[in-house]
Design an enzyme around this catalytic site. Structure first.
Site, PDB file in Angstrom:
ATOM      1  N   ASN A 115       0.838  -1.197   0.000  1.00 29.65           N
ATOM      2  CA  ASN A 115       0.000   0.000   0.000  1.00 29.65           C
ATOM      3  C   ASN A 115       0.872   1.246   0.000  1.00 29.65           C
ATOM      4  O   ASN A 115       1.964   1.263   0.575  1.00 29.65           O
ATOM      5  CB  ASN A 115      -0.968  -0.001   1.191  1.00 29.65           C
ATOM      6  CG  ASN A 115      -0.418   0.736   2.399  1.00 29.65           C
ATOM      7  OD1 ASN A 115      -0.491   1.960   2.471  1.00 29.65           O
ATOM      8  ND2 ASN A 115       0.165  -0.008   3.339  1.00 29.65           N
ATOM      9  N   PHE A 119      -1.630   8.228   4.221  1.00 26.74           N
ATOM     10  CA  PHE A 119      -2.423   8.872   5.268  1.00 26.74           C
ATOM     11  C   PHE A 119      -3.647   9.587   4.695  1.00 26.74           C
ATOM     12  O   PHE A 119      -3.921  10.754   5.034  1.00 26.74           O
ATOM     13  CB  PHE A 119      -1.588   9.875   6.076  1.00 26.74           C
ATOM     14  CG  PHE A 119      -0.588   9.272   7.033  1.00 26.74           C
ATOM     15  CD1 PHE A 119      -0.511   7.911   7.255  1.00 26.74           C
ATOM     16  CD2 PHE A 119       0.295  10.099   7.711  1.00 26.74           C
ATOM     17  CE1 PHE A 119       0.419   7.384   8.130  1.00 26.74           C
ATOM     18  CE2 PHE A 119       1.230   9.582   8.602  1.00 26.74           C
ATOM     19  CZ  PHE A 119       1.294   8.214   8.810  1.00 26.74           C
ATOM     20  N   SER A 181       5.402   5.180   8.751  1.00 23.98           N
ATOM     21  CA  SER A 181       4.851   4.844   7.440  1.00 23.98           C
ATOM     22  C   SER A 181       5.862   5.228   6.364  1.00 23.98           C
ATOM     23  O   SER A 181       6.440   6.317   6.409  1.00 23.98           O
ATOM     24  CB  SER A 181       3.545   5.588   7.196  1.00 23.98           C
ATOM     25  OG  SER A 181       3.153   5.474   5.843  1.00 23.98           O
ATOM     26  N   ASN A 183       5.067   5.979   3.402  1.00 26.18           N
ATOM     27  CA  ASN A 183       4.300   6.602   2.322  1.00 26.18           C
ATOM     28  C   ASN A 183       4.094   8.103   2.469  1.00 26.18           C
ATOM     29  O   ASN A 183       3.414   8.720   1.648  1.00 26.18           O
ATOM     30  CB  ASN A 183       2.936   5.906   2.198  1.00 26.18           C
ATOM     31  CG  ASN A 183       3.086   4.427   1.911  1.00 26.18           C
ATOM     32  OD1 ASN A 183       3.906   4.035   1.087  1.00 26.18           O
ATOM     33  ND2 ASN A 183       2.317   3.606   2.613  1.00 26.18           N
ATOM     34  N   THR A 184       4.644   8.699   3.529  1.00 23.27           N
ATOM     35  CA  THR A 184       4.646  10.156   3.693  1.00 23.27           C
ATOM     36  C   THR A 184       6.093  10.614   3.647  1.00 23.27           C
ATOM     37  O   THR A 184       6.918  10.142   4.442  1.00 23.27           O
ATOM     38  CB  THR A 184       3.997  10.569   5.030  1.00 23.27           C
ATOM     39  OG1 THR A 184       2.619  10.207   5.013  1.00 23.27           O
ATOM     40  CG2 THR A 184       4.121  12.069   5.252  1.00 23.27           C
ATOM     41  N   LYS A 223       4.826   3.579  17.159  1.00 23.30           N
ATOM     42  CA  LYS A 223       4.854   2.581  16.092  1.00 23.30           C
ATOM     43  C   LYS A 223       6.071   2.803  15.215  1.00 23.30           C
ATOM     44  O   LYS A 223       6.247   3.876  14.634  1.00 23.30           O
ATOM     45  CB  LYS A 223       3.583   2.639  15.255  1.00 23.30           C
ATOM     46  CG  LYS A 223       3.472   1.483  14.264  1.00 23.30           C
ATOM     47  CD  LYS A 223       2.068   1.297  13.744  1.00 23.30           C
ATOM     48  CE  LYS A 223       1.961   0.028  12.907  1.00 23.30           C
ATOM     49  NZ  LYS A 223       0.576  -0.241  12.486  1.00 23.30           N
ATOM     50  N   ASN A 252       5.563  -1.395  11.548  1.00 21.88           N
ATOM     51  CA  ASN A 252       4.814  -0.896  10.411  1.00 21.88           C
ATOM     52  C   ASN A 252       5.170  -1.757   9.189  1.00 21.88           C
ATOM     53  O   ASN A 252       5.816  -2.793   9.307  1.00 21.88           O
ATOM     54  CB  ASN A 252       5.156   0.577  10.167  1.00 21.88           C
ATOM     55  CG  ASN A 252       3.989   1.379   9.607  1.00 21.88           C
ATOM     56  OD1 ASN A 252       3.325   0.938   8.672  1.00 21.88           O
ATOM     57  ND2 ASN A 252       3.745   2.547  10.172  1.00 21.88           N
TER      58      ASN A 252
END
Length: 370
Positions: A115, A119, A181, A183-184, A223, A252
């Site tokens: 994925n 966010f 994450s 993805n940021t 996390k 994560n």
């Protein structure tokens, strides 16, 4: 029953299936009748296996990881499916759409997902309205996973996390800080000591102010990424201890593609979750436990798709486990499988006693580097 439902959902594009599934759970959450039916089918068939973590008594140690119910719409139904606790979000202060679609991919022959959601969030105002209006059963232990907006400057990151803590304080049983994450942009840089030390200091200070004002101290969980090396993990553990963090969630998703290198989707950017992540996530738990030695609880996340994988996390040092990708592939029966396996092995012992015995021969064994 779930295998038939899965065939229907897996016929849809991955994010479309996610939206349909969570939408159905959100609708069920608004109906006491449907939640009662789900509970008879699932929750009431799961025996209690209580454990105390972060000052709370969990009915059993299997929870839902953040990412499934990002907007806090489906808590009652998720509870009825049998989870011992649920973690909602990630929520950001302001609404943001996340990355462009497609951004969620199934790796079916590996029981995995990639994925790069980024966010996607309704923002704090709508998220908290959803929580306030949900009428959630008071027995549901609810964590809220918080993050920063993509547009927020890195040196202002603490402002976003404090805003999230302020807004969700009255609703959350614990708050999880998502600094991991992939993805940021630059988010994972918050795990570096020069950024993490002041961030945790600011959040602990704000948490104390909120506790003084409201008479309630909300636990904070951190996390972390599975892609940290051993030295970085030790730094995170030491800072968690220094700033009185109440739990560390490991882990994560990973940026690695180990285990799926030859898959057609391996080159898609984003975080990999599911079975290929299991071993490195467990090694991360083991390294943390070697440092923390029970001073701070560990939530084991990553590749938990069977009772055996869950037991690996507990043996490595986890006090709780969370599932997400395993839940997508296996359904709610996975929760019962894990709890039943733990009960069978624990016998007449409490879960705490069983876990202490499970780890005893391994506590001082060398841990894998993560």
């Amino acid at each position: 029953m779930y295998s038939a439902l899965r065939r229907i959902l897996f016929a849809l594009e991955a994010e479309r299936a996610h939206d349909v599934g969570v939408g159905a759970l959100a609708a069920a959450s608004r109906s006491k009748t449907l939640c009662a039916l789900l509970a008879r089918l699932h929750r009431e068939r799961i025996a209690d296996l209580p454990v105390e973590v972060m000052g709370m008594r969990f009915p059993h140690p299997v929870g839902l990881a953040a990412g499934l119910d990002k907007h806090a719409r489906a808590g009652n139904a998720l509870h009825a499916l049998g989870f011992g606790f649920i973690e909602l979000g990630t929520v950001t202060p302001l609404p943001q759409p996340g990355n462009s679609r497609p951004r969620l991919f199934r790796i079916e022959n590996h029981n995995a997902l990639i994925n790069r959601m980024g966010f996607n969030s309704v923002g704090l105002a709508a998220f908290c309205r959803n929580l306030a209006g949900a009428g959630n059963d008071a027995r549901i232990i609810t964590g809220v996973n918080i993050g920063k907006n993509a547009a927020t400057a890195f040196d202002k990151s603490a402002d976003d996390y404090i805003a999230c803590l302020d807004a969700t304080h009255e609703f959350a049983d614990y708050v999880a800080l998502n600094i991991s994450s992939p993805n940021t942009p630059n988010l994972r840089d918050l795990q570096h000591v020069d950024a993490l030390d002041p961030l945790l200091s600011a959040l602990d200070r704000r948490r104390m102010q909120l506790a003084d004002a409201h008479g309630r101290r909300v636990p904070l969980a951190l996390k972390i990424s599975p892609d940290l090396d051993a030295a970085a993990l030790d730094t995170v553990a030491n800072l968690a201890r220094k700033h009185r963090i109440d739990a560390v969630a490991a882990t994560n998703t990973t940026s690695s593609r180990a285990g799926i290198e030859r898959h057609a989707l391996a080159n898609e950017s984003g975080g990999l979750s599911g079975a290929p992540l299991a071993d490195v996530a467990t090694a991360t738990v083991a390294r943390l436990f070697r440092n923390l030695q029970g001073e701070i609880p560990i939530i084991g996340v990553g590749g938990v798709d069977s009772a055996a994988r869950a037991l690996e996390k507990f043996q490595a040092g986890a006090d709780l486990v969370q599932i997400y990708t395993g839940f997508i592939y296996r359904g709610p029966g996975l929760i019962r499988d894990i709890v039943d396996a733990l009960r069978a092995q624990a016998g007449d012992q409490t879960l705490r006693e069983f876990l202490a015995d499970l780890r005893a021969p391994h506590e001082h064994a060398p841990a894998h580097n993560a």
